[in-house]
Motif scaffolding. Sequence first.
Motif, PDB file in Angstrom:
ATOM      1  N   THR A  30     -30.055   6.015   1.296  1.00 50.89           N
ATOM      2  CA  THR A  30     -29.531   7.377   1.379  1.00 50.89           C
ATOM      3  C   THR A  30     -29.769   7.920   2.775  1.00 50.89           C
ATOM      4  N   MET A  31     -28.671   8.173   3.481  1.00 51.10           N
ATOM      5  CA  MET A  31     -28.787   8.649   4.857  1.00 51.10           C
ATOM      6  C   MET A  31     -29.509   9.990   4.930  1.00 51.10           C
ATOM      7  N   GLY A  32     -29.362  10.797   3.910  1.00 54.06           N
ATOM      8  CA  GLY A  32     -30.064  12.074   3.864  1.00 54.06           C
ATOM      9  C   GLY A  32     -31.571  11.918   3.860  1.00 54.06           C
ATOM     10  N   ASP A  33     -32.074  10.760   3.359  1.00 54.49           N
ATOM     11  CA  ASP A  33     -33.512  10.523   3.365  1.00 54.49           C
ATOM     12  C   ASP A  33     -34.042  10.433   4.801  1.00 54.49           C
ATOM     13  N   ASP A  87     -25.424   5.769   0.927  1.00 56.82           N
ATOM     14  CA  ASP A  87     -25.019   7.073   0.412  1.00 56.82           C
ATOM     15  C   ASP A  87     -25.017   8.100   1.537  1.00 56.82           C
ATOM     16  N   GLY A  88     -23.823   8.627   1.851  1.00 55.07           N
ATOM     17  CA  GLY A  88     -23.790   9.806   2.676  1.00 55.07           C
ATOM     18  C   GLY A  88     -23.337   9.695   4.110  1.00 55.07           C
ATOM     19  N   VAL A  89     -22.311   8.890   4.388  1.00 59.94           N
ATOM     20  CA  VAL A  89     -21.720   8.883   5.733  1.00 59.94           C
ATOM     21  C   VAL A  89     -21.155  10.275   6.013  1.00 59.94           C
ATOM     22  N   ARG A  90     -21.357  10.766   7.216  1.00 59.64           N
ATOM     23  CA  ARG A  90     -20.906  12.112   7.571  1.00 59.64           C
ATOM     24  C   ARG A  90     -19.868  12.133   8.689  1.00 59.64           C
ATOM     25  N   SER A  91     -19.626  10.992   9.359  1.00 64.61           N
ATOM     26  CA  SER A  91     -18.695  11.062  10.479  1.00 64.61           C
ATOM     27  C   SER A  91     -18.031   9.727  10.745  1.00 64.61           C
ATOM     28  N   ASP A  92     -16.939   9.793  11.479  1.00 69.74           N
ATOM     29  CA  ASP A  92     -16.241   8.588  11.898  1.00 69.74           C
ATOM     30  C   ASP A  92     -17.080   7.768  12.864  1.00 69.74           C
ATOM     31  N   VAL A  93     -17.944   8.406  13.634  1.00 70.28           N
ATOM     32  CA  VAL A  93     -18.832   7.698  14.546  1.00 70.28           C
ATOM     33  C   VAL A  93     -19.825   6.846  13.748  1.00 70.28           C
ATOM     34  N   GLU A  94     -20.293   7.372  12.623  1.00 67.30           N
ATOM     35  CA  GLU A  94     -21.174   6.596  11.752  1.00 67.30           C
ATOM     36  C   GLU A  94     -20.421   5.407  11.154  1.00 67.30           C
ATOM     37  N   VAL A  95     -19.160   5.614  10.791  1.00 65.20           N
ATOM     38  CA  VAL A  95     -18.334   4.506  10.298  1.00 65.20           C
ATOM     39  C   VAL A  95     -18.256   3.420  11.366  1.00 65.20           C
ATOM     40  N   ASP A  96     -18.014   3.824  12.611  1.00 67.40           N
ATOM     41  CA  ASP A  96     -17.968   2.857  13.716  1.00 67.40           C
ATOM     42  C   ASP A  96     -19.270   2.060  13.805  1.00 67.40           C
ATOM     43  N   ALA A  97     -20.403   2.738  13.679  1.00 64.60           N
ATOM     44  CA  ALA A  97     -21.702   2.065  13.785  1.00 64.60           C
ATOM     45  C   ALA A  97     -21.864   1.015  12.690  1.00 64.60           C
ATOM     46  N   PHE A  98     -21.447   1.360  11.464  1.00 65.66           N
ATOM     47  CA  PHE A  98     -21.574   0.411  10.355  1.00 65.66           C
ATOM     48  C   PHE A  98     -20.567  -0.730  10.478  1.00 65.66           C
ATOM     49  N   GLU A  99     -19.364  -0.420  10.941  1.00 59.40           N
ATOM     50  CA  GLU A  99     -18.380  -1.491  11.155  1.00 59.40           C
ATOM     51  C   GLU A  99     -18.860  -2.447  12.238  1.00 59.40           C
ATOM     52  N   ASP A 100     -19.458  -1.918  13.298  1.00 63.67           N
ATOM     53  CA  ASP A 100     -19.997  -2.767  14.360  1.00 63.67           C
ATOM     54  C   ASP A 100     -21.119  -3.658  13.830  1.00 63.67           C
ATOM     55  N   ALA A 101     -21.959  -3.111  12.969  1.00 59.65           N
ATOM     56  CA  ALA A 101     -23.110  -3.856  12.461  1.00 59.65           C
ATOM     57  C   ALA A 101     -22.737  -4.876  11.398  1.00 59.65           C
ATOM     58  N   PHE A 102     -21.753  -4.555  10.541  1.00 57.71           N
ATOM     59  CA  PHE A 102     -21.499  -5.393   9.372  1.00 57.71           C
ATOM     60  C   PHE A 102     -20.099  -5.987   9.308  1.00 57.71           C
ATOM     61  N   GLY A 103     -19.230  -5.604  10.231  1.00 54.22           N
ATOM     62  CA  GLY A 103     -17.890  -6.182  10.301  1.00 54.22           C
ATOM     63  C   GLY A 103     -17.121  -6.070   9.008  1.00 54.22           C
TER      64      GLY A 103
END
Length: 190
Positions: A30-33, A87-103
Motif C-alpha cells: 500500500t503506497m499510502g503506508d 494499492d494506490g498509484v496517484r500519478s502517471d509518473v508513478e506508472v512510469d516508475a513501475f513500468e520501468d521497474a517491471f516492464g
Amino acid sequence: MRVIATVGLPGSGKGELANVAVDHDVPVVTMGDVIRAECRDRGLDPATDHGQVATALREENGPAAIAERSLPLIEEELETSDVVLVDGVRSDVEVDAFEDAFGDAFSLVSVEAPFEIRAERLDERGRDASAADGGESLEARDERELGFGMGRAMDRADVTIDNTDTLDAFRERARALLTEGLDTYRDQFE
C-alpha cells in the motif's frame, strides 16, 4: 511474475480490491503506508497530515518519490509470490516508475465510481466526505489527487473496473483479475 497496481479516486474501491487480494493470498503493498510512515517519522498525525506529507514528499524528492520508496517493498514480496498488488498509484509518473521497474509484468487497473457513490461509501466508513469536522473534504481530496496526475494515470489503465454494482459483483471481478489474469478478466467482463 505479475505486479498489478490500482489507481482511483478516494472511495472508488481500491481498498476493497486489496481486501480481495489478501483473501486470495496475494500480497499487497500500500503506497499510502509509505506516506503514513513518513508522517510518523516527521512527528505528524497520518490521519490529519497525510495529504500535506504526500505533497511534501513529491516536492522534496520528485514526483515519483512514493513509487520509488515502494519498489523495495514490492521486490521483497515478489521473492515469495508470483503476484503482488500495489494499492494506490496517484500519478502517471508513478506508472512510469513501475513500468520501468517491471516492464511487461506490470499492469494498471483503474477502479472507478461516481462522486455520489464514493461520498456515500466514505461516509459509511466513518470518513466523512465533508470538511465540517475540520478534515479534508472529498472534493479537496479529489482535486489534490488529480493534481498529482491521477487522471492521466487512470487514462493509461490496462483495465477499468466500474464499481457501481453490488459488492459481490465487484469482489468477483477483483478475484478474476487477481487469480486469472488480465486476458481472462477481459474475456469475462469486457
